[in-house]
Design a protein around this motif. Structure first.
Motif, PDB file in Angstrom:
ATOM      1  N   PHE A 445      -4.351   1.126  -2.401  1.00 41.66           N
ATOM      2  CA  PHE A 445      -5.426   0.191  -2.690  1.00 41.66           C
ATOM      3  C   PHE A 445      -5.736  -0.670  -1.474  1.00 41.66           C
ATOM      4  O   PHE A 445      -4.897  -0.891  -0.604  1.00 41.66           O
ATOM      5  N   GLU A 446      -6.951  -1.208  -1.470  1.00 44.59           N
ATOM      6  CA  GLU A 446      -7.347  -2.104  -0.392  1.00 44.59           C
ATOM      7  C   GLU A 446      -6.498  -3.370  -0.403  1.00 44.59           C
ATOM      8  O   GLU A 446      -6.109  -3.889   0.646  1.00 44.59           O
ATOM      9  N   GLU A 447      -6.214  -3.888  -1.611  1.00 47.35           N
ATOM     10  CA  GLU A 447      -5.352  -5.061  -1.749  1.00 47.35           C
ATOM     11  C   GLU A 447      -3.954  -4.565  -2.068  1.00 47.35           C
ATOM     12  O   GLU A 447      -3.656  -4.232  -3.222  1.00 47.35           O
ATOM     13  N   PRO A 448      -3.068  -4.483  -1.086  1.00 49.09           N
ATOM     14  CA  PRO A 448      -1.747  -3.885  -1.325  1.00 49.09           C
ATOM     15  C   PRO A 448      -0.862  -4.814  -2.143  1.00 49.09           C
ATOM     16  O   PRO A 448      -0.902  -6.039  -1.985  1.00 49.09           O
ATOM     17  N   GLY A 499       5.435  -9.451  -1.305  1.00 50.32           N
ATOM     18  CA  GLY A 499       5.515  -9.088   0.099  1.00 50.32           C
ATOM     19  C   GLY A 499       4.896 -10.112   1.022  1.00 50.32           C
ATOM     20  O   GLY A 499       4.473  -9.789   2.147  1.00 50.32           O
ATOM     21  N   LEU A 500       4.837 -11.383   0.579  1.00 51.55           N
ATOM     22  CA  LEU A 500       4.141 -12.403   1.364  1.00 51.55           C
ATOM     23  C   LEU A 500       4.884 -12.800   2.634  1.00 51.55           C
ATOM     24  O   LEU A 500       4.355 -13.543   3.454  1.00 51.55           O
ATOM     25  N   SER A 501       6.105 -12.304   2.801  1.00 53.12           N
ATOM     26  CA  SER A 501       6.814 -12.562   4.063  1.00 53.12           C
ATOM     27  C   SER A 501       6.280 -11.679   5.182  1.00 53.12           C
ATOM     28  O   SER A 501       6.623 -11.882   6.348  1.00 53.12           O
ATOM     29  N   LEU A 502       5.433 -10.713   4.830  1.00 51.90           N
ATOM     30  CA  LEU A 502       4.830  -9.815   5.820  1.00 51.90           C
ATOM     31  C   LEU A 502       3.365 -10.179   6.017  1.00 51.90           C
ATOM     32  O   LEU A 502       2.747 -10.845   5.185  1.00 51.90           O
ATOM     33  N   ARG A 507       1.638  -5.239   5.139  1.00 51.67           N
ATOM     34  CA  ARG A 507       1.651  -4.876   3.723  1.00 51.67           C
ATOM     35  C   ARG A 507       0.768  -3.656   3.476  1.00 51.67           C
ATOM     36  O   ARG A 507       1.121  -2.760   2.712  1.00 51.67           O
ATOM     37  N   GLN A 508      -0.382  -3.625   4.118  1.00 52.12           N
ATOM     38  CA  GLN A 508      -1.301  -2.506   3.919  1.00 52.12           C
ATOM     39  C   GLN A 508      -0.706  -1.205   4.451  1.00 52.12           C
ATOM     40  O   GLN A 508      -0.861  -0.136   3.843  1.00 52.12           O
ATOM     41  N   ARG A 509      -0.005  -1.268   5.558  1.00 46.42           N
ATOM     42  CA  ARG A 509       0.617  -0.060   6.110  1.00 46.42           C
ATOM     43  C   ARG A 509       1.755   0.448   5.213  1.00 46.42           C
ATOM     44  O   ARG A 509       1.937   1.656   5.053  1.00 46.42           O
ATOM     45  N   ALA A 531      -7.243  -4.160   6.931  1.00 44.38           N
ATOM     46  CA  ALA A 531      -6.543  -5.329   7.468  1.00 44.38           C
ATOM     47  C   ALA A 531      -5.922  -5.064   8.841  1.00 44.38           C
ATOM     48  O   ALA A 531      -5.202  -5.915   9.360  1.00 44.38           O
ATOM     49  N   LEU A 532      -6.192  -3.887   9.435  1.00 45.18           N
ATOM     50  CA  LEU A 532      -5.547  -3.531  10.693  1.00 45.18           C
ATOM     51  C   LEU A 532      -6.450  -3.867  11.877  1.00 45.18           C
ATOM     52  O   LEU A 532      -7.675  -3.775  11.801  1.00 45.18           O
ATOM     53  N   ASP A 533      -5.818  -4.206  12.999  1.00 45.24           N
ATOM     54  CA  ASP A 533      -6.591  -4.379  14.233  1.00 45.24           C
ATOM     55  C   ASP A 533      -7.003  -2.997  14.748  1.00 45.24           C
ATOM     56  O   ASP A 533      -6.478  -1.966  14.320  1.00 45.24           O
ATOM     57  N   VAL A 534      -7.952  -2.973  15.663  1.00 45.29           N
ATOM     58  CA  VAL A 534      -8.548  -1.700  16.075  1.00 45.29           C
ATOM     59  C   VAL A 534      -7.525  -0.770  16.721  1.00 45.29           C
ATOM     60  O   VAL A 534      -7.591   0.450  16.560  1.00 45.29           O
TER      61      VAL A 534
END
Length: 610
Positions: A445-448, A499-502, A507-509, A531-534
């Motif tokens: 999901f987009e929101e992990p 997973g808020l420590s990440l 989290r998305q990965r 949510a990833l950088d390029v």
């Protein structure tokens, strides 16, 4: 209407307390022998308090009147023995019910949890989390208290009162009738109390659920609250709900105080009248002193059973409300599963290629409308036809609110199609169990969402049969290997709640790793790289191509870089598939797609795609 509003409206409907509580019988039935045995033991123990007045009568009319000192000591020893026997019986009652009723509570909580897990996503969209939490914790604790204490003493005290009044009438029927006189008005007052208290008790439990929801949301959203400086407004919202609950609890207390005042004071008035009448008859010689002592001692022994009626009625009504709240969730229907336990046939091998063979994913005239949508409202999806060939990666593109996420959630049957059909390699998923579908369809999901568990446990949740080698491969594919290795305990590091420590990208990965760890036959990715950088995105995409080459995938995409992963692109517009083609083809031929990908309108110059 929200779940909370529905729940608070429920007391307005006529409800039978007894009928509500009888629904607990299937849970109590396995331990009924110990429960009713405990009640019988408690009745025997309570009856000992009615034996003591008879011993006192014998002491007063016998050894005391005759000056028999040895007889007085014997009577005292007999009273002590009766008291110790009574205490032993009540201790035995507690031992009998403690373990089995704790088991009943655990069984009910487990069934509630299993049922909530099986309910469709639309149920969870409607119900506040706090309402479910309060039903699974506070309400079930209240029911255990009722079964262990309230139900037992309703039986015990009612039996004691009946036996006690029988003893009073046998001792002296005239004085006995004086004490029985307030029974009828007490029954009428108790009925009025029950009808009012049940409404207030239900309201308090629903308000506790609302308060739990606010607390749960505030804790999960603490970063937002702090980031926007909204702690005062949240504190005010909590204060309002807390005061509303306090007012309801005070209303309950006033009702309980009123009924307790009447139940305690009315019998006392008639007890005083009986005492005056009895003393007068002793003075006239119509009644022995021992009989009056026994009569008054019996009446005093009945004070607690009578006075406890108000408390037990309140506990009974609260327990009936808790039972209703428990079954409101349990009565929610679980969507039916097809009979027969059909399985998805094994995919035929594609000769000379790594990609799978078969029919892939096919949507045929799929229409979807949310179950709680207003009558007559247009469907979210209206006649979707789409074919993702075996081994193909199809990107799904569309404007905000076009239904992309809704469409992909139909594939693992998180929602059910309103009409039409979806097939996996030619098999209609409506004929497969949800478990069977989800064995072959993995989704990110987009929101992990991560759980309070280790990194390894979160990722391996994606496939029951996966091992540590699969875990390592999935972490490499999602480019998570580096940051996971840097964690204090590596793969065994606990990630904490949500997973808020990440970071969001981490989290998305990990969510992506969970989707690919089991080498799924079909893969659904809902904008998994947003949510990833390029730079990280490019590395993930490069690694992901190897996974996509061996599976059939449907990828929701918003960015050209994600679209580049796909063999073809489907444009979702107006609830239908408006166009299908390669990225380059749609850029040249479809103005809406070009606008979504480049921001250019139809009249602006086209750009060549490379």
């Amino acid at each position: 209407m929200s779940a909370s509003a529905e729940a608070q409206a429920a007391p307005a409907r006529k409800r039978s307390v007894v009928r509500s509580l009888l629904r607990l019988w299937p849970y109590v039935r396995p331990v009924r022998a110990r429960v009713f045995g405990a009640a019988a033991v408690a009745v025997a123990g309570s009856s000992m308090s009615l034996v003591m007045p008879l011993v006192l009568k014998w002491i007063v009319d016998g050894p005391v009147s005759d000056g028999d000192e040895a007889g007085v000591w014997l009577g005292g020893a007999l009273l002590l023995g009766v008291g110790l026997f009574e205490a032993g019986l009540f201790g035995l009652r507690r031992w009998l019910v403690a373990r089995p009723l704790a088991g009943v509570e655990a069984a009910m909580r487990s069934e509630l949890y299993r049922h909530v897990q099986r309910l469709p996503v639309t149920f969870h969209d409607r119900w506040p989390t706090g309402q479910l939490l309060s039903r699974g914790t506070g309400d079930l604790q209240l029911l255990r208290q009722f079964l262990a204490f309230g139900l037992t003493f309703l039986i015990v005290n009612s039996t004691t009162i009946l036996i006690g009044f029988g003893v009073l009438l046998v001792q002296d029927w005239t004085l006995g009738l004086v004490l029985i006189a307030p029974v009828v008005p007490l029954i009428a007052l108790s009925w009025v109390f029950e009808s009012r208290f049940s409404v207030v008790a239900r309201r308090a439990q629903d308000q506790m659920g609302d308060l739990t929801t606010v607390v749960e949301e505030s804790i999960l959203g603490i970063r937002i609250i702090k980031g926007f400086g909204r702690h005062r407004s949240q504190a005010e919202a909590f204060r309002v709900l807390s005061h509303r609950l306090m007012d309801t609890e005070l209303h309950k207390a006033r009702l309980l105080a009123a009924i307790w005042l009447v139940i305690a004071s009315l019998p006392e008035l008639f007890l005083g009248a009986a005492l005056v009448l009895g003393v007068d008859r002793v003075a006239d010689g119509d009644l022995t002193a021992g009989t009056l002592v026994a009569f008054m001692t019996t009446a005093m022994a009945l004070r607690w059973p009578v006075e406890s009626i108000g408390f037990l009625l309140a506990l009974t009504n609260e327990s009936a409300a808790a039972t209703d709240r428990f079954f409101e969730v349990l009565d929610e229907p679980v969507p039916a599963e097809p009979a027969g336990g059909a399985r998805l046939p094994a995919a035929p091998a594609a000769p000379g290629r790594g990609a799978p063979a078969g029919d892939g994913i096919r949507f045929t005239d799929v229409v979807f409308r949310y179950p709680d949508s207003p009558p007559g409202s247009p469907p979210v999806l209206d006649g979707v036809n789409l074919h993702v060939a075996p081994g193909e990666t199809m990107a799904l593109v569309g404007g905000t609110g076009s239904g992309k996420t809704t469409l992909v959630t139909l594939l693992p049957r998180l929602h059910e199609v309103t009409s039409g059909r979806i097939t996996l390699d030619g098999t209609d998923i409506a004929g497969l169990s949800r478990h069977e579908v989800r064995r072959h369809v993995a989704m990110a999901f987009e929101e992990p969402t991560l759980f309070s568990a280790s990194v390894a446990e979160n990722v391996l949740m994606g496939a029951a049969e996966a091992d540590r080698d699969d875990l390592a491969r999935a972490l490499r594919t999602s480019q998570s290997e580096g940051f996971v290795r840097a964690l204090p305990e590596g793969e065994d590091t606990q990630v904490g709640e949500q997973g808020l420590s990440l970071s969001g990208g981490q989290r998305q990965r990990l969510a992506l790793a969970r989707a690919v760890v089991g080498r799924p036959r079909f893969l659904v990715l809902d904008d998994p790289l947003s949510a990833l950088d390029v730079h990280t995105e490019a590395r993930v995409e490069a690694a992901l191509r190897d996974v996509l080459a061996t599976t059939t995938a449907l990828v929701v995409a918003h960015r050209p870089s994600t679209v580049q992963l796909a063999d073809r692109v489907a444009l979702l517009s107006g609830g239908r598939i408006a166009a299908v083609g390669t990225h380059a083809e749609l850029l040249h031929t479809n103005a809406e797609y070009r606008h979504l990908m480049t921001g250019r309108h139809a009249e602006q110059p086209e750009v060549s795609a490379r």
